[in-house]
Each structure stands twice: as structure tokens, then as C-alpha cells.
Design a protein around this motif. Structure first.
Motif, PDB file in Angstrom:
ATOM      1  N   ALA A 587     105.979  75.835  98.882  1.00  0.00           N
ATOM      2  CA  ALA A 587     107.281  75.180  98.769  1.00  0.00           C
ATOM      3  C   ALA A 587     108.260  76.090  98.046  1.00  0.00           C
ATOM      4  O   ALA A 587     107.914  76.690  97.025  1.00  0.00           O
ATOM      5  N   VAL A 714     102.820  73.133  97.497  1.00  0.00           N
ATOM      6  CA  VAL A 714     103.435  71.958  98.121  1.00  0.00           C
ATOM      7  C   VAL A 714     103.057  70.687  97.352  1.00  0.00           C
ATOM      8  O   VAL A 714     103.876  69.796  97.147  1.00  0.00           O
ATOM      9  N   ALA A 717     105.438  69.996  94.444  1.00  0.00           N
ATOM     10  CA  ALA A 717     106.890  70.080  94.635  1.00  0.00           C
ATOM     11  C   ALA A 717     107.625  68.811  94.210  1.00  0.00           C
ATOM     12  O   ALA A 717     108.637  68.879  93.512  1.00  0.00           O
ATOM     13  N   LEU A 757     114.114  71.311  99.204  1.00  0.00           N
ATOM     14  CA  LEU A 757     112.683  71.624  99.164  1.00  0.00           C
ATOM     15  C   LEU A 757     112.308  72.148 100.544  1.00  0.00           C
ATOM     16  O   LEU A 757     112.460  71.442 101.546  1.00  0.00           O
ATOM     17  N   TYR A 758     111.861  73.395 100.584  1.00  0.00           N
ATOM     18  CA  TYR A 758     111.602  74.046 101.860  1.00  0.00           C
ATOM     19  C   TYR A 758     110.129  74.380 101.948  1.00  0.00           C
ATOM     20  O   TYR A 758     109.609  75.148 101.143  1.00  0.00           O
ATOM     21  N   ILE A 759     109.437  73.773 102.917  1.00  0.00           N
ATOM     22  CA  ILE A 759     107.996  73.981 103.047  1.00  0.00           C
ATOM     23  C   ILE A 759     107.748  74.887 104.233  1.00  0.00           C
ATOM     24  O   ILE A 759     108.181  74.580 105.352  1.00  0.00           O
ATOM     25  N   SER A 773     117.036  77.869 103.228  1.00  0.00           N
ATOM     26  CA  SER A 773     116.941  76.821 102.199  1.00  0.00           C
ATOM     27  C   SER A 773     118.299  76.628 101.532  1.00  0.00           C
ATOM     28  O   SER A 773     118.653  75.537 101.109  1.00  0.00           O
ATOM     29  N   ILE A 798     114.389  67.695 102.357  1.00  0.00           N
ATOM     30  CA  ILE A 798     113.045  68.250 102.530  1.00  0.00           C
ATOM     31  C   ILE A 798     112.971  68.852 103.925  1.00  0.00           C
ATOM     32  O   ILE A 798     113.282  68.177 104.907  1.00  0.00           O
ATOM     33  N   TYR A 800     110.545  71.033 106.642  1.00  0.00           N
ATOM     34  CA  TYR A 800     109.241  71.592 106.990  1.00  0.00           C
ATOM     35  C   TYR A 800     109.491  72.556 108.133  1.00  0.00           C
ATOM     36  O   TYR A 800     110.009  72.176 109.183  1.00  0.00           O
ATOM     37  N   LEU A 926     105.960  66.354 104.060  1.00  0.00           N
ATOM     38  CA  LEU A 926     105.155  66.815 102.925  1.00  0.00           C
ATOM     39  C   LEU A 926     103.687  66.905 103.319  1.00  0.00           C
ATOM     40  O   LEU A 926     102.989  67.850 102.984  1.00  0.00           O
ATOM     41  N   GLY A 929     102.838  69.891 105.308  1.00  0.00           N
ATOM     42  CA  GLY A 929     102.747  71.095 104.485  1.00  0.00           C
ATOM     43  C   GLY A 929     101.442  71.166 103.707  1.00  0.00           C
ATOM     44  O   GLY A 929     100.955  72.247 103.389  1.00  0.00           O
TER      45      GLY A 929
END
Ligand code: ZN
Length: 933
Positions: A587, A714, A717, A757-759, A773, A798, A800, A926, A929
Motif C-alpha cells: 500500500a 496492505v 493501511a 490509499l493505493y494498493i 496516487s 482506495i 486497487y 482491500l 490486495g
């Protein structure tokens, strides 16, 4: 000018009010004499002793007035020469951004405690050798000792408790830079191109290095100005600033040992012995300075200093005993030493305080921001200053020396923009270059710095030991859960070590060798100590330590290793040790304070308080009543009020005029005190962020100003974002104030902060992740939420991103009802926990994202038929909860949560989107991830 005199006057400014002034007022005692007594206890016998006689110097008094916040100016106008009017006996603290947030201080403070602080301060100051050193130490220690002794913070004035007495004292010292000679300079510097420079990174350590180079370079640029007093730096505050404290211990050796024994939660991290320089990039890309008038040509001075420091930085790299440094030397005509990779914008305003007037600072700040805004419109790419055409032409003339290439020259693989000067030579063990890499001088220096920052920092900052830092990789973070799961139960592993089969398998996956380095990742450090101190078999211990420190890309994700690990994982599971699967995703967390420009300019309306309310709420007790009456009365009524309150009618008229002026401008005139409080709130929030991230196994890339950049597992996060957002608004402290023992510090209050939040997969190009991001953060900031009232920003997006495509969801971070209540994000982690434990089937997340049920639910929701909506949702969720005794509880919990936020919707061009859709979508992203491949 007389530097000695200036510093003595600043010292007097720091002592002109006693820190327990509020308690003096409550006891009905005169505080002026007490201030003098305290100054003598603290300063006698030290290089600053003469300051004890300067407390009522006209320049100190003027600085006191100049620093004053708008409420104090109003109060002064109102009461004229009746200084003790409207005495207020209760002690409160109010938040200077939103004075409706207040906290009652119920601590008793005896005079002996205050004297004790002064005696302690005196002991330390006696160790310093001259006025400059002593003032640096005083600035850094005064408030610190107060906090360490467990004493409370009080307001500078109980009638208008919007500023703590220490904020007021430090603001007065800053104001003295101008009142010393009747004027000076307000200077704003900022670095252009920060985002691009940071994004140009391939490895996690490049990212750290990029941010750190900017912080260290900007700090080193103003280092010379700090000898006039750390108070010249208005933002970022030097108080609690790790760069300042490292500088202090370096310049005043005697203080270093003393600082080590200071026990304040979180402070030990400020001076980290393992590093010998600040661990984190905490200096933002912009600064505001308040300079005395005798520093003529400050703009030129700063610009020159910046170029000189960049050159020293390059020299620092080239002086290292690293072969690649020779390549840099060879390519000097590239021009990189003369041209920094980012440019510095400098705006300045001359300030004349000799003519008086209450709004001097507010006006200066406004023109400063206007000038800065204009300068920002002009965008220059520093690379155009490089003689690139010449260099590349030489190559085709057969004279060039750039890295060999069939195409004449190659572009740098890190920035993709400039010709490379070095390329990977095929050695697998190269410490600096990796397979296929070609780097331009800037990216090469970044890479070298990431490995050996110490000597380079020593060159530009004057301190820093040559520590070899071990930085984790993106793969290390992505595989964290697996790694940590395996290392969790040491006694069981020790027992199994006796099992021949497992021992053999473990022997093949564990690493028997490791190099002792300084560990940047707190998780590794903690685990290293835990394993080291355990009483497991020595061979196993060595293997586990090696495994902990090994690069996961090889030790876990290497083809052969992966197979072996899967086999071992199965065996361990048979023996009852369950380890999470090997993850591939990490993350990236980015945050940015909302509306900072407006808040700094005094437009408090953006945080939901109107100017009138702001002013009335700033006052306490009787004075509040009177101000409210003046506001609501006609000019004719002022006569009666003046008579009843025994005040001067003319003063009341002026007060009303000033009030009208403020109210019609719809912003509060900003003051030095106001900005001192904000920069103080921000540095505390940055330190809290650092702790939050490290406690949750993440890596801090940058935490300064209102910004944050971090890489984390992750699984951590949401906890990090939740904690960080709460910390920003003081929701985890006491009454929305940050709390250090008994000491309260105003937080950013009702100001919002948005997060991205970048997964993503550990092999996905970092440049794209960092850039995207940041674009996503803008989307979060564009959010408009409706729940009865409309609110903007303060959102979490968020994303993904997998296999080239990405999907996002957006959640609000707070509801304002009528204060600020945070949206409970931990619910997301709970729900995912229940899915992972098998209480809820994962198919819920897919069904809740699309399909018939969701369409029906959404239709019912948009028609306002909430009974139907509730039924559909309840039925849909119920289908996926496993049978068992906990079933009813789980269903009730989820339904309660959904009902709580039932009315919340996000509005955009296409219409409205309900919260619940984004809730399930967020969980699905989430979960994706976490699942790994
Ligand atoms: Zn490059």
C-alpha cells in the motif's frame, strides 16, 4: 546591528510572561514581577543573564503587540488603558483555528514547580559558552523541560485563551526580528518540481532518498540564518523539529547529553542515536521566514545558499569511495553541479513596523501569498539549463563519453528524461545498479545517497555519521504478512526444529548469512531484537535473522524458494502453525491537509465556522458578553454599554468598526501567534503520523507540513489512515488537543485531511504508482458529501491497481454533526477479518458490488424507501454469514453500521452515490490486495 543585543532581546521576549501566567491571574497576583524573578533564576550566571533586565524593553513590548492574535487586538481596543478589565478566573484552552473547540484545564500549578523548571534550565544554560549557543539551547529546551516535568499548558490570557502561553512567547520572539529595528522581511521559499523529483524513483529507497534530499537541502539552505535565532523560521516550526534538535546537539555539544535524558513520549525518536542525523524527511518543500532588516539582500542570500548547498551535495557524493562517483566526475560538463534538479521560488515582502497599525503582519502575509501565487504560474524545467544539445552532439561526433549505446545515448531508466551516464555492468552483486539500469547524474546521485547518506549530509548540514542503512524493498513490504506470520511463534519453530524433515526444509529456505546494518524499518529492528534475545537453538536463530534481513524478492519470491516455502508452509500447517499466503501487493499512502491555503489566510469559513462566531467564541466570560453586545448593537447603544461597563465610548466605537471590517472581509486577520500555533500543530501531527506508521509496520517516506507519504503492508493501511486522520484533528488526545503528559497542544481541529490509499503489485513501476496516487488524491479532494449538510473534501480514496487497470472507491473521513466525528474506518478491517476467519463468505463482497440485490437496494435507497432498503441489505448480508452462535451478532453489527451511515451520499456530476456501495467496494479492493496472487 548588534547580534548580541538582538539575541538578548529575544531571550527577554521568551520570558516576558511567566509560563504560569494564567494561574497568577486566577490567584489575582501581578505576573510582571514574577516573570522577572523567574527570568533571573533561569538566566543568572549564563551567557544570557543580561536579558533578565530587558523584559520591559520597548522593543519587547512592541513585539508582544505585533505577535498578538486578532482577539487580543480586539480586547486591547475595547478596554484601552484598563488592562485588568473583565478578569476571568477559569482556565481554558481554545483551538486557535476553531475556538469553539475548548478544553478546561483543571490542574493546579504551584510556584515551586515553576521555579524548579527555571533552575533546571539554568543548569543547562550554564554549560553553553556564548550568547548564540545559549539562545539556541534556550529555544530548544524551555518548553521541553516544562513538558518533561509534567506541567500543564495554560493560555496567555484567560479572557481570550486561544493561544498557549508558550505559543505566545515563541511568537513574540519571532516578532522581535522586526521590532528590533522597526521592520524587516517576510520571506517565503518553496521548491518547484518536488512531486516529479520524488516520483522519479524505481526502488523504495529511491523514494526515501528523493524526499530526504529535498528536506535536507532546504533545511541546509536556511541553516546560516538560524544563527540569528531559530525563531526566524516561522514554518515549519523549529519546536519539536528533529532537524533543529540534531543541529542543536551538533552545535552545542553539551546539550546533546542532556537531551538524551529528556523523557517525553515520542521525543526519543527525534534524536536517534543509530542514525546520527534525522531519520525522516520532515521539512516540507516550502518555508516562511521572518528576518530582521539588517540581513540585506536576503533573497539573493537564500538563492545563493541553495545553489551552494546543491553543489556541496554533489561534492559530498563525489567524495565517497564509490566507483560510480568517478563516473560523475568524468561527466562534470553535463552541468549537474550548477543546475539543481528543482528550482527554488523566493517571494518576499518588506515590512515596516515603525508606523504601527494593527494589521501589519496580516497585510504582509497577504501580499506574500499573492506574490507566491504569481511566481507559481511560471513553470520552468531546470533541465533546460543543461547543455544537453552539446553533450548529445558530441556523441554523434564520436567524442562523447556517456554510457555506451548503439543508439548514441540512452535515456535514464529512473527519470526517463535525461541521457544516462552509467549503465549496469552485468554484476549481480552491484550495490548501486540493478539489472538493466541506466542512470543520469541526478538519479545516480539519488541512488548513491540512498545507500550512504551520512557523509553527504555531513557536508551540507555539518553532521551525520557514515552509517550503512538497510532499507527494505517493495517486495519486503508486500510479503510482510507472510514473513511476520512465519516469525511470530518462535518457541514453536524451535520445537519443530528438532523434526528432521522440517529442519531440512527450513535449512534450505533460511539464510545463514547477513550483514549488520542500521535498519531503517522499525519492524525489522523490533523483530531482530526479539529473535536475538530469544533462547531458541543458535543455528535456527542465525537462520531466522538472516531470513528477516534478506531481500524478499530473492529469499521468498525467487522461483525455487517459492516452491520450497509452499511446501514448508503445508508442513507447518499440519503441525498447527498457520501462516498467511505470500502477498505481492503493498500500500502507498498519501495524505494532504484540506484547505491549507485558506486556513493560513484566515478564511476560517472553510472549516465550518463563520467569522462572527469565531470572534465571539475566542472570548471567555464577561468580555465575551460585552463583545457580543457591541456586535449586535447600533452605534447609539455603545454609549450605554460604555457607561454600564465603565469603558471609554470612543474605544467601543473603534472596536465596533474593527469588528465590522473583519466580518465584512469574511476572514480573520492572521497573526504571528496564529501561524506559530498552526505550524506547531502540524509538526506534532507529523510526529504522531511517524509513530502511527512505525507501530503498524509501515515505512515513512515523508511526514512534514500537512503532507504524508508512506509505504505499508496492505493489512496495516486502514489502521494507519484511521490513526493518522484522528491524530490530525486531535481526536486521540484530550478534548481534541494533542496531549504530552499534562501538556496540551492545539491540533488542526476541524480542518479536514484527505488520503489516497493505493494498493498495487510490487513489480508495478513505482513512478506510475506515485504519480497516479497523487492524481487520485485530487479526486478524493474533489469529493462532496451530503448528510443533511454538504461537506467537501476530507475523504479517503482506495485504489486497487492490478494488471494495468485500476478501480477506486471513495469514503468520507468525517461527519460534521455539529462538531467533527470521524467515520469509523476500523469497521473495514473487522469485516475483512471476519471474511478471513471464515465467519463471512467472501462472496458477500462480490455480491455487494454488483447484481440484482444491489440494484434493488440502491433503487429503494434513492427513492427513500429505507425499510425496503434495510430488508434487502439484511437479507443479502445474512446469506453470506456462516451458521453458528455468532451469526445474529455479526449481522446486527453490520446492519448497525450501515444504518449509521445510511443517509450519507457522495455527489458528483452524474448524481449521487450512497456510502454503502463504496463501503463494500472498499472492502473488496482491500481484500484483493491482501489475497495476493
Ligand atoms: Zn534520471
Amino acid at each position: 546591528m548588534d547580534l548580541r543585543e538582538l539575541i538578548l532581546l529575544k531571550t527577554a521576549a521568551l520570558f516576558h510572561d511567566p509560563p504560569d501566567k494564567a494561574w497568577c491571574l486566577v490567584r489575582g497576583e501581578k505576573h510582571e514581577k514574577w516573570a522577572e524573578e523567574l527570568a533571573h533564576i533561569a538566566l543568572d550566571g549564563t551567557p544570557l543573564s543580561e536579558a533578565g533586565e530587558m523584559l520591559s524593553d520597548e522593543r519587547v513590548r512592541e513585539a508582544d503587540r505585533l505577535a498578538a492574535s486578532v482577539d487580543r487586538v480586539l480586547l486591547g481596543e475595547l478596554i484601552g488603558d484598563k488592562r485588568g478589565a473583565f478578569p476571568e478566573k477559569s482556565i481554558k484552552l481554545k483551538n486557535p483555528i476553531n475556538p469553539r473547540i475548548e478544553h478546561s484545564i483543571q490542574v493546579d500549578l504551584g510556584k515551586d514547580k515553576v521555579e524548579e523548571v527555571m533552575r533546571e534550565l539554568n543548569g543547562v544554560l550554564k554549560k553553553t559558552e556564548n550568547v548564540e549557543e545559549a539562545y539556541l539551547a534556550l529555544f530548544g529546551l524551555y518548553e521541553l523541560i516544562w513538558i518533561a516535568k509534567g506541567l500543564p499548558s495554560g493560555p496567555a490570557d484567560t479572557r481570550i485563551p486561544t493561544h498557549t502561553v508558550f505559543d505566545h512567547l515563541y511568537a513574540t520572539a519571532t516578532a522581535l526580528n522586526w521590532t528590533y529595528e522597526g521592520g524587516g522581511l517576510l520571506l517565503h521559499i518553496d521548491i518547484a518540481g518536488v512531486q516529479d523529483f520524488i516520483a522519479q524513483s524505481r526502488r523504495l529507497r529511491d523514494l526515501w532518498a528523493s524526499s530526504y534530499i529535498i528536506s535536507a537541502l532546504l533545511w541546509s539552505t536556511v541553516l546560516n540564518l538560524i544563527r540569528y535565532g531559530p525563531d526566524v523560521v516561522l514554518t515549519p516550526s523549529c519546536r519539536f523539529n528533529p532537524f533543529f534538535y540534531c543541529d542543536l546537539t551538533n552545535r552545542v555539544q553539551a546539550i546533546g547529553d542532556y537531551l538524551k535524558i529528556i523523557k517525553i513520549e515520542g521525543f526519543e525518536e527525534i534524536l536517534c542515536e543509530r542514525f546520527s542525523f534525522p531519520r525522516f524527511a520532515v521539512i516540507p518543500g516550502s518555508m516562511t521566514l521572518v528576518l530582521p532588516s539588517f540581513i540585506s539582500d536576503a533573497e539573493v542570500l537564500v538563492e545563493e545558499s541553495f545553489r551552494r548547498k546543491w553543489k556541496e551535495f554533489c561534492e559530498g557524493i563525489m567524495e565517497l569511495d564509490v566507483p560510480l562517483s568517478r563516473d560523475l566526475e568524468r561527466e562534470m560538463r553535463y552541468g549537474f553541479m550548477e543546475v539543481p534538479p528543482f528550482s527554488m521560488r523566493i517571494s518576499s515582502v518588506r515590512v515596516d513596523t515603525s508606523k504601527g497599525g494593527d494589521n501589519v503582519y496580516a497585510k504582509a502575509f497577504e501580499s506574500l501569498m499573492n506574490e507566491n501565487r504569481k511566481k507559481k504560474l511560471l513553470k520552468v524545467n531546470p533541465a533546460c539549463m543543461l547543455p544537453l544539445t552539446e553533450i548529445t552532439r558530441e556523441i554523434f561526433d564520436g567524442k562523447g563519453s556517456l554510457a555506451d549505446s548503439k543508439r548514441g545515448f540512452d535515456y535514464c531508466t529512473m527519470c526517463g528524461k535525461l541521457p544516462a551516464i552509467v549503465r549496469w555492468d552485468g554484476r549481480a552483486s552491484d550495490e548501486f545498479l540493478e539489472e538493466g539500469e541506466r542512470l543520469c547524474p541526478y538519479c545516480l546521485m539519488k541512488r548513491i545517497f540512498s545507500r550512504r547518506p551520512g557523509p553527504v549530509l555531513r557536508r551540507i548540514l555539518g553532521y551525520g555519521g557514515d552509517v550503512k542503512i538497510s532499507y527494505p524493498s517493495l517486495a519486503d513490504i508486500a510479503t510482510f504478512e507472510f514473513k511476520d506470520g512465519f516469525l511470530r511463534d518462535l518457541p514453536s519453530l524451535d520445537k519443530l526444529w528438532k523434526d528432521g524433515k522440517i529442519r531440512e526444509l527450513m535449512g534450505r529456505v533460511l539464510e545463514s548469512q547477513y550483514e549488520e546494518r542500521v535498519l531503517a524499518w522499525k519492524y525489522q529492528l523490533r523483530k531482530f531484537e526479539e529473535i536475538g534475545e530469544s533462547s531458541i537453538d543458535p543455528d535456527l536463530k542465525r537462520g531466522l535473522l538472516g531470513f528477516l534481513l534478506a531481500e524478499s524478492e530473492v529469499a521468498i519470491l525467487g522461483k525455487e524458494k517459492r516452491k520450497l516455502w509452499s511446501e514448508l508452509r503445508r508442513y507447518l500447517e499440519e503441525k498447527g502453525i498457520v501462516i498467511p499466503p505470500i502477498g505481492m501487493y503493498y500500500a502507498l499512502i498519501r495524505a494532504d491537509g484540506d484547505d491549507m491555503g485558506s486556513i493560513l489566510s484566515g478564511e476560517v469559513g472553510v472549516i465550518g465556522i463563520d467569522v462572527k462566531d469565531y470572534i465571539v467564541s475566542s472570548f471567555e466570560g464577561k468580555s465575551r458578553e460585552v463583545v457580543l453586545r457591541i456586535m449586535d448593537s447600533d452605534y447609539e447603544k455603545l454609549k450605554d454599554i460604555a457607561k454600564e461597563e465603565n469603558l471609554n465610548e470612543e474605544n467601543l466605537r473603534k472596536t465596533k468598526e474593527f469588528l465590522n471590517e473583519i466580518i465584512s472581509s469574511r476572514k480573520i486577520p492572521v497573526s504571528l501567534s496564529y501561524h506559530v500555533s498552526i505550524s506547531r500543530a502540524l509538526i506534532i501531527s507529523a510526529l504522531r503520523d511517524i509513530k502511527q506508521i512505525e507501530d503498524n509496520n509501515g515505512i515513512v517516506i515523508y511526514a512534514g507540513g500537512d503532507d504524508l507519504l508512506s509505504i505499508a503492508p496492505v493489512s496495516s493501511a486502514i489502521r494507519i489512515i484511521d490513526g493518522s486522520r484522528r491524530g490530525y484533528s486531535g481526536l486521540d488526545g484530550s478534548g481534541r488537543f494533542h496531549k504530552l503528559g499534562n501538556y496540551l497542544i492545539p491540533s488542526m481541529g476541524d480542518a479536514g485531511r484527505s488520503y489516497s490509499l493505493y494498493i498495487t503489485h510490487y513489480r508495478y513501476p513505482l513512478y506510475a504508482v506515485v504519480s497516479d496516487s497523487s492524481l487520485k488524491l485530487e479526486v478524493a479532494k474533489g469529493s462532496v458529501w451530503v448528510d443533511g449538510r454538504e461537506r467537501k473534501k476530507d475523504s479517503l480514496i482506495i485504489t486497487y491497481s492490478a494488471r494495468g487497470s485500476s478501480e477506486s472507491s471513495i469514503l468520507p473521513l468525517s461527519l460534521r454533526d455539529p462538531g467533527l466525528s470521524p467515520v469509523d474506518l476500523r469497521f473495514l478491517d473487522d469485516l475483512i477479518g471476519k471474511i478471513r476467519s471464515g465467519d463471512i463468505s467472501v462472496s458477500l463482497l462480490y455480491e455487494a458490488s454488483r447484481g440484482n440485490f444491489m440494484e434493488t437496494a440502491e433503487r429503494a435507497w434513492s427513492m427513500g424507501k429505507m425499510e425496503i432498503f434495510d430488508k434487502v441489505i439484511e437479507y443479502m448480508i445474512g446469506r453470506h454469514i456462516q451458521r453458528g452462535e455468532r451469526r445474529e451478532d455479526i449481522l446486527r453489527e453490520i446492519m448497525e453500521y450501515i444504518k449509521r451511515y445510511e443517509g450519507v451520499r457522495r455527489r458528483d456530476r452524474d448524481g449521487e452515490e450512497p456510502f454503502f456501495l463504496n463501503l463494500f467496494k472498499s472492502c473488496r479492493l482491500l481484500y484483493s490486495g491482501l489475497r495476493g496472487d
